[in-house]
Enzyme design. Structure first.
Site, PDB file in Angstrom:
ATOM      1  N   GLN A 198       0.219 111.754 -54.196  1.00  0.00           N
ATOM      2  CA  GLN A 198       0.245 111.153 -52.862  1.00  0.00           C
ATOM      3  C   GLN A 198       0.005 112.192 -51.767  1.00  0.00           C
ATOM      4  O   GLN A 198       0.019 111.863 -50.589  1.00  0.00           O
ATOM      5  CB  GLN A 198       1.591 110.459 -52.609  1.00  0.00           C
ATOM      6  CG  GLN A 198       1.938 109.373 -53.603  1.00  0.00           C
ATOM      7  CD  GLN A 198       1.056 108.136 -53.459  1.00  0.00           C
ATOM      8  OE1 GLN A 198       0.391 107.949 -52.436  1.00  0.00           O
ATOM      9  NE2 GLN A 198       1.048 107.304 -54.476  1.00  0.00           N
ATOM     10  N   LYS A 221      -6.577 107.352 -56.099  1.00  0.00           N
ATOM     11  CA  LYS A 221      -5.776 107.205 -54.883  1.00  0.00           C
ATOM     12  C   LYS A 221      -6.463 107.847 -53.684  1.00  0.00           C
ATOM     13  O   LYS A 221      -6.036 107.683 -52.554  1.00  0.00           O
ATOM     14  CB  LYS A 221      -4.388 107.809 -55.083  1.00  0.00           C
ATOM     15  CG  LYS A 221      -3.537 107.059 -56.108  1.00  0.00           C
ATOM     16  CD  LYS A 221      -2.115 107.554 -56.087  1.00  0.00           C
ATOM     17  CE  LYS A 221      -1.350 107.227 -57.353  1.00  0.00           C
ATOM     18  NZ  LYS A 221      -1.048 105.798 -57.492  1.00  0.00           N
ATOM     19  N   CYS A 361       7.716 102.701 -59.761  1.00  0.00           N
ATOM     20  CA  CYS A 361       7.768 103.693 -60.846  1.00  0.00           C
ATOM     21  C   CYS A 361       8.687 104.844 -60.477  1.00  0.00           C
ATOM     22  O   CYS A 361       8.395 106.007 -60.771  1.00  0.00           O
ATOM     23  CB  CYS A 361       6.377 104.195 -61.209  1.00  0.00           C
ATOM     24  SG  CYS A 361       5.321 102.899 -61.847  1.00  0.00           S
TER      25      CYS A 361
END
Lengths: 405, 151
Positions: A198, A221, A361
């Protein structure tokens, strides 16, 4: 605020003009440039890289090598051969845990992770600890889901061999103080392993400048295709790592009874690589660099500030993570009083608003928060103020449906 | 999803059972119990049964979950109380068919208030929420203790 990247650049979003896609932390939508690059590889350069002496194989080899250099440059990595391709962050962590952990972490050693980690940066280390008899410690968080550095320091004992932490929390958006974490790790001679799944998509990242020993990421992502990602590992660490998978491409010479290994990075990339995926991911890096990663960050900060303010104005909403946008990436993770996150997600979906509801998650984190799930809206380059308005309106409508009559 | 589908999913009886779940307590005198867990979303509940001969005298539940899973559990306890094992089994089969059968699944009137769960049929992502308690009931009737999973 308008989008940083035109919606028309993204075929799925262009085809569904009313779709409010707020789940980019799970996977980003793909710009046409990425899809075109992947397709162009198959149409103009498709052959097995590193295999043939004929022209198309050489073209495929070049395309794959160029993609590696391009992605390394995007990540601020000077030594491109220390960037290994994997399927994504999960495989990257497993590669590191298997290749380095299994040979360097022994019974009585300690592994430290944080309460913020998603399962890909938690379970592999936990299982390594169980397998070799190492201690497994979890650094706890402050009330706003930031790593409690005092608790971390107390848990990083002289026998600690690795500290594994995320760059940015997928569940609540916390941006971790990487430099301090690296200093703590290196203070006891431990490896500093950063999960950048991220981080790389949302922040201007220079892995070399961060000083980490390993940095894992997922292409999908950051506007790239699914099934491609990688891990950057400090060369001195890589050279002491055992191969992760055995097979073609990673060998130098295969004898009847023994085998020697190919040079970096091939030693860690057994089998036919996902060259088309790598080419697509390189195109995603081009796309993001053209926007400017500093601008991406500015755009996302403005969006979470707008979403925070609007949700607070609605009331009955509790937003998790740091309240200052300077310490939070493009994620708004929240609970609506009286509305379970799964009901919220169904109702928001009914309004065309795609959010994630669940444990993200990150079950160890959810346990510490005392909740089973949260609602998470996450933004990216194509997100707009209208997306924020749609989210807030849908939240209000969900509250009304669940209001006590 | 259209608004009418959402209206059917979250009809007032569902919201009522969510806010004021019936038989929401542990049952110390239970003859069977089972925990149900949905690993996808973390919902957890426990179902207790007290069976006398062939008759289900008492059913209770506790746990945390979304409106659909809690309302389904609450409606279930009210529906199976006083039923025989065979009747509860038949009810399980009918409810299962109703929530997994898609938009046009049968919702026989004999199901009574449990028919409120019919709206789940249009929401495949929510079937596990609706069926969690029923799987736990089946397990509680079949064996004295243990956990079931929707996975």
């Amino acid at each position: 605020m308008s989008a940083l990247a035109p919606r028309g650049d993204f075929p799925l979003l262009a085809a569904q003009p009313t779709l409010c896609y707020l789940d980019s932390a799970a996977t980003a939508q793909k710009p046409r440039a990425v899809l075109d690059a992947e397709r162009a590889f198959y149409e103009t350069a498709n052959a097995n890289p590193h295999r043939g002496a004929y022209a198309p194989s050489a073209a495929a080899t070049d395309a794959y090598a160029h993609a590696r250099r391009r992605i390394a440059r995007f990540l601020g990595v000077a030594d491109a051969d220390t960037m290994l391709f994997t399927r994504g962050t999960t495989e990257a962590m497993n590669l590191l845990v298997t290749g380095w952990g299994r040979t360097h972490v022994r019974a009585g050693d300690r592994i430290v992770v944080t309460r913020l980690e998603h399962h890909a940066n938690f379970v592999p280390w936990q299982q390594l600890a169980l397998a070799v008899g190492a201690e497994f410690a979890i650094a706890e968080l402050t009330a706003t889901q930031e790593i409690d550095l005092d608790d971390l320091r107390a848990k990083v004992t002289p026998n600690t061999k690795v500290i594994a932490f995320g760059h940015v929390s997928n569940a609540v958006g916390t941006i971790n103080p990487v430099a301090e974490l690296v200093a703590i790790a290196h203070g006891v001679g431990a490896l500093a392993v950063c999960d950048g799944a991220q981080g790389a998509p949302h922040l201007a990242v220079s892995v070399d400048a961060l000083g980490v020993d390993a940095y894992a990421f997922s292409g999908h992502k950051l506007l790239g295709p699914m099934g491609i990602g990688g891990i950057v590992v400090r060369r001195s660490v890589l050279e002491r790592m055992a191969p992760y998978q055995f097979g073609g491409d990673m060998i130098e010479f295969v004898g009847d009874q023994a085998t020697t290994w190919h040079a970096l990075p091939h030693r860690f990339e057994a089998g036919t690589p996902n060259a088309a995926g790598a080419v697509g991911l390189a195109a995603a890096c081009d796309y993001l660099d053209a926007l400017g990663m500093a601008q991406v960050r500015v755009h996302e900060r403005a969006l979470i500030e707008a979403a925070d303010a609007a949700l607070h104005a609605v009331g009955g909403v509790r937003i998790l993570g740091p309240s200052e946008s300077a310490r939070r990436s493009g994620v708004v993770s929240f609970m609506i009083d009286g509305v379970h996150p799964h009901d919220a997600a169904t109702l928001l979906d009914g309004a065309g608003v795609c959010v994630r509801a669940g444990h993200h998650c990150a079950q160890p984190l959810m346990r510490s928060l005392g909740v089973a799930a949260t609602v998470r809206a996450s933004f990216y380059v194509y997100s707009t103020a209208e997306d924020v308005a749609r989210l807030v309106a849908a939240v209000r409508s969900a509250q009304e449906r669940f209001a006590i009559d | 999803m259209s608004a009418p589908d959402l209206d059917e999913l979250y009809q007032s009886i569902i919201l009522d059972h969510y806010r004021r779940p019936r038989n929401f307590r542990a049952l110390p005198e239970a003859t069977g119990e089972a925990a149900g867990r949905n690993p996808l979303c973390g919902d957890e509940l426990t179902v207790w049964v007290k069976v006398d001969g062939d008759t289900i005298d008492e059913v209770t539940f506790q746990g945390s979950g979304c409106a659909i899973s809690r309302a389904s559990a609450s409606l279930m306890t009210a529906a199976v109380k006083g039923k025989t094992r065979a009747e509860a089994d038949a009810l399980f089969t009918q409810v299962h068919a109703m929530v997994t059968g898609g938009a046009d699944a049968p919702a026989p009137e004999s199901l009574g208030s449990v028919r409120a769960l019919a709206g789940v049929g249009r929401f495949p992502m929510r079937v596990k929420c609706a069926s969690l308690a029923w799987h736990a009931l089946k397990a509680a009737l079949e064996r004295p203790a243990g956990a079931v999973s929707t996975e």
